[in-house]
Design an enzyme around this catalytic site. Sequence first.
Site, mmCIF file in Angstrom:
data_model
loop_
_atom_site.group_PDB
_atom_site.id
_atom_site.type_symbol
_atom_site.label_atom_id
_atom_site.label_comp_id
_atom_site.label_asym_id
_atom_site.label_seq_id
_atom_site.Cartn_x
_atom_site.Cartn_y
_atom_site.Cartn_z
ATOM 1 N N GLY A 295 0.816 -1.208 0.000
ATOM 2 C CA GLY A 295 0.000 0.000 0.000
ATOM 3 C C GLY A 295 0.849 1.257 0.000
ATOM 4 N N SER A 296 0.381 2.261 0.707
ATOM 5 C CA SER A 296 1.030 3.574 0.654
ATOM 6 C C SER A 296 2.407 3.611 1.299
ATOM 7 C CB SER A 296 0.127 4.620 1.314
ATOM 8 O OG SER A 296 -1.031 4.831 0.529
ATOM 9 N N THR A 297 2.783 2.580 2.073
ATOM 10 C CA THR A 297 4.145 2.583 2.604
ATOM 11 C C THR A 297 5.171 2.484 1.478
ATOM 12 O OG1 THR A 297 4.143 0.177 2.944
ATOM 13 C CG2 THR A 297 3.409 1.549 4.780
ATOM 14 N N LYS B 101 5.181 4.209 -1.050
ATOM 15 C CA LYS B 101 5.430 5.568 -1.550
ATOM 16 C C LYS B 101 6.780 6.100 -1.108
ATOM 17 C CE LYS B 101 0.491 6.540 -1.872
ATOM 18 N NZ LYS B 101 -0.684 7.189 -1.246
#
Length: 485
Positions: free
Chosen positions: A215-217, A219
Amino acid sequence: MTRHIRHAAAFCVLLLAALLVNAARVQVVQAPRYATNPADRRPDIARYQQPRGDILVAGESVTGSRDTGEHLRYERTYADGPMYAPVTGFASQEYGTTLLEHAEDAVLSGADPLLAPLPLWNDVTQARNPGGDVVTTVHPAAQRAAYRGLGGRTGAVAAIEPATGRILALVSTPSYDPGKLSGNGKDALRTWRRLNGDPDRPMLNRAVRRTYPPGSTFKVVTAAAALDAGLVRDLDAPTRSADPYTLPGTRTRLTNESEGCRNASLRQAFERSCNTVFAGLGVEVGARGLTAAAERFGFNDDRLRVPFSVAPSSFDPSADRAQLGLSAIGQYNTRATPLQMAMVAAAVANGGQVRTPYLVERTTRAGGGTVAAAGSRPVRQAMRPATATRLKELMTGVVRSGTGANAAIRGAVVGGKTGTAQHGVGNTGTPYAWFVSWAQGARDLEPKVAVAAVVEGAAADHGDITGGGLAAPVARAVMAAVLDR
């Protein structure tokens, strides 16, 4: 008469020679086949005739041996078995060994030739060495904080020391008591069947053997690639990013959970976790550039041992532009273990360098003499030092004023990134809540710990499952334990 005696003597010599040849054939040529024959119990009896060496955490044994008085005399015992099971694994008379018990079996069982007092000593005396000990890098307070933080939820935590790669915590829940598998009786059989039939898979080491969409980790990786490529030079300059963002070559529109993501700066996009900004950056970096960046952090590497094997984290190099946009925000085919994401956070904390993680500090003889030590570990440059400095700034902003406020520790500098990973057909699966972070005490010269925590789906509304809400408090507890806060 003399002739008959000579013939009898020659025949006896021939029989003796045949006997010697046959003995040599059995003891030398066929010895390996007999040694591995499952009907031969002598190796097992010899193996369990003495106590097994211990696995140590902060100088204290978390394993032991119990004298049963039976042919297979000594059984393995465990202190805080469920908490340390993702580190120790199990040593069973019936089902073999796993994890550290398996990777260091030669030392623990006494079979390692390096345990002998002199070279070839055991070959001559036919003696068996006492089992040696395995000294781990685990921080007991961090391990306990992670285990208690996850509680009854399904998830995992990995924590490492950024400057060295020492693994400070490995926790996976739900867990199991490895001591219940040690023997070879009916109780062990019932436990084995129950654990293997459990849909929650308590024997799965989720910290190193299960991969999740990060997920957004992820990023953090995308931001590193964009900064290294020079696509972003000013953290506060507006980006050319639409909201919603149409994935290239499709009609699929990517949206955000937060407001204010249109043309947001990298700092704002990182703190608000804007999908549209990072998907666009990933497409600009390109498949080759983003794949190379991910692999510098350790993705697509199937050789990692700590010393037991770690499931490889993956980033798909064949993704088209639309798939690349999703990959850049930790979706599509991007998968990572918690240990891998702890390595990502550690690289940011360590000036862009990734130290190969390890779990064994040294192995010792029963008397305490060192057999082998970890030594210096290989290092890989995941990003430029200047990029790591800017990412540290972005990650501290997430904790100070963004979605990671639940990870803040008074008197310490904490950087983090939240993530809520969708999965399943049409993203119908209960999301995974992620948090990756690092922490540095006020008197520390460098960050002391990097953590990745993931909490799997729970019986709650999807809107209640967030990295900041579920995973950040777990990571905070681990970081606080290492910093002794």
